[in-house]
Enzyme design. Structure first.
Site, PDB file in Angstrom:
ATOM      1  N   LYS A  33       0.853  -1.198   0.000  1.00 64.14           N
ATOM      2  CA  LYS A  33       0.000   0.000   0.000  1.00 64.14           C
ATOM      3  C   LYS A  33       0.884   1.241   0.000  1.00 64.14           C
ATOM      4  O   LYS A  33       1.969   1.226   0.565  1.00 64.14           O
ATOM      5  CB  LYS A  33      -0.868  -0.041   1.259  1.00 64.14           C
ATOM      6  CG  LYS A  33      -1.630   1.202   1.560  1.00 64.14           C
ATOM      7  CD  LYS A  33      -2.283   1.162   2.925  1.00 64.14           C
ATOM      8  CE  LYS A  33      -3.418   0.166   2.962  1.00 64.14           C
ATOM      9  NZ  LYS A  33      -4.236   0.315   4.171  1.00 64.14           N
ATOM     10  N   LYS A  84      -7.080  -5.749  -2.461  1.00 63.19           N
ATOM     11  CA  LYS A  84      -8.027  -4.968  -1.641  1.00 63.19           C
ATOM     12  C   LYS A  84      -8.539  -3.774  -2.429  1.00 63.19           C
ATOM     13  O   LYS A  84      -7.763  -3.101  -3.114  1.00 63.19           O
ATOM     14  CB  LYS A  84      -7.327  -4.479  -0.367  1.00 63.19           C
ATOM     15  CG  LYS A  84      -6.910  -5.572   0.596  1.00 63.19           C
ATOM     16  CD  LYS A  84      -5.887  -5.095   1.617  1.00 63.19           C
ATOM     17  CE  LYS A  84      -6.368  -3.925   2.409  1.00 63.19           C
ATOM     18  NZ  LYS A  84      -5.329  -3.526   3.429  1.00 63.19           N
TER      19      LYS A  84
HETATM   20  O1  LIG Z   1      -4.847  -2.171   5.963  1.00 61.66           O
HETATM   21  C1  LIG Z   1      -4.349  -1.797   6.990  1.00 61.66           C
HETATM   22  C2  LIG Z   1      -4.467  -0.429   7.525  1.00 61.66           C
HETATM   23  O2  LIG Z   1      -4.894   0.490   6.551  1.00 61.66           O
HETATM   24  C3  LIG Z   1      -3.156  -0.003   8.124  1.00 61.66           C
HETATM   25  O3  LIG Z   1      -3.006   1.386   8.155  1.00 61.66           O
HETATM   26  P1  LIG Z   1      -3.079   2.212   9.520  1.00 61.66           P
HETATM   27  O4  LIG Z   1      -2.691   1.316  10.674  1.00 61.66           O
HETATM   28  O5  LIG Z   1      -2.080   3.335   9.296  1.00 61.66           O
HETATM   29  O6  LIG Z   1      -4.498   2.685   9.631  1.00 61.66           O
END
Ligand SMILES: O=C[C@H](O)COP(=O)(O)O
Length: 228
Positions: A33, A84
């Site tokens: 991501k 996703k």
């Molecule tokens: O898919 C996993 C989450 O989007 C992780 O990102 P975050 O912990 O920065 O919200």
């Protein structure tokens, strides 16, 4: 009653070096991501392919974020096991639109719903019927409001139970901290997803801190520590 298994750890990474560091620290699923592009930013497919190549010989699950119909297929070609994609409230009850989103990569698309949209358990069968392989709740905002601030434990438990009943893989995420693991584990999702809470300075645009990844693994599998 058979106890449900502990959730596994999903770590979102932005490059091969972070992917390897998260793997070595014990992550169960590596999610590609781009944290510079919001909650569900897609990396360039070539970067995702490099990440997957770095993990090719590892016993680890993988996913990649897609941000359009075209990128769904590109991410699938990159080698990620799961792809996703965000599913906005506007199409939650439009079966044809949901099916179009899941169609490019049959059996491998994970619907990502934002907690700010207040997804309910009754949405899950519609996702299964449309052909999604799983469902994940995340947060659209990344300025510190966490998933538990937006959805209460009974709502999360109902969502996870609906995923199990529909045969969907299930994940919970959204600015989570390691201290959220015990309470969220009670909902027994397949995965708890992290990035920001495992980064240096808790800033998701900083690098992943392997020590925090290892700490999250210990928090998810305390019985493994006892047995050691
Ligand atoms: O898919 C996993 C989450 O989007 C992780 O990102 P975050 O912990 O920065 O919200």
């Amino acid at each position: 009653m058979t106890p449900l298994p502990s959730p596994r750890l999903l770590v979102s990474v932005r490059d091969p070096a972070e992917a390897e560091a998260a793997l070595l620290a014990g992550a169960d699923l590596i999610d590609a991501k781009d944290p510079e592009r919001g909650a569900l930013g897609a990396l360039d497919p070539s970067t995702v392919a490099e990440i997957m190549a770095r993990l090719a010989d590892a016993n680890v699950e993988t996913s990649a974020v897609a941000d359009s119909g075209e990128s769904l297929a590109a991410m699938a070609r990159s080698g990620a096991r799961w792809v996703k994609h965000g599913v906005g409230r506007a199409i939650w009850h439009d079966g044809a639109a949901l099916a179009r989103l899941a169609a490019p990569v049959p059996g491998r698309v994970i619907a990502v719903l934002f907690a700010e949209d207040e997804p309910r358990a009754d949405l899950v069968p519609l996702l299964a019927e449309a052909g999604f392989a799983g469902a994940m709740i995340d947060t659209a905002g990344k300025a510190g409001v966490r998933l538990p601030d937006l959805l209460a434990p009974p709502e999360l438990r109902a969502f996870v139970a609906a995923c199990r009943a529909s045969g969907l893989l299930c994940g919970l995420a959204g600015s989570l901290r390691i201290t959220d693991i015990p309470a969220l584990s009670a909902a027994a999702p397949d995965y708890l997803g992290f990035r920001g809470g495992l980064c240096r300075g808790f800033d998701r645009t900083n690098g992943i801190d392997p020590l925090r990844v290892a700490e999250a693994v210990r928090a998810l599998r305390p019985q493994a520590q006892d047995a050691a």
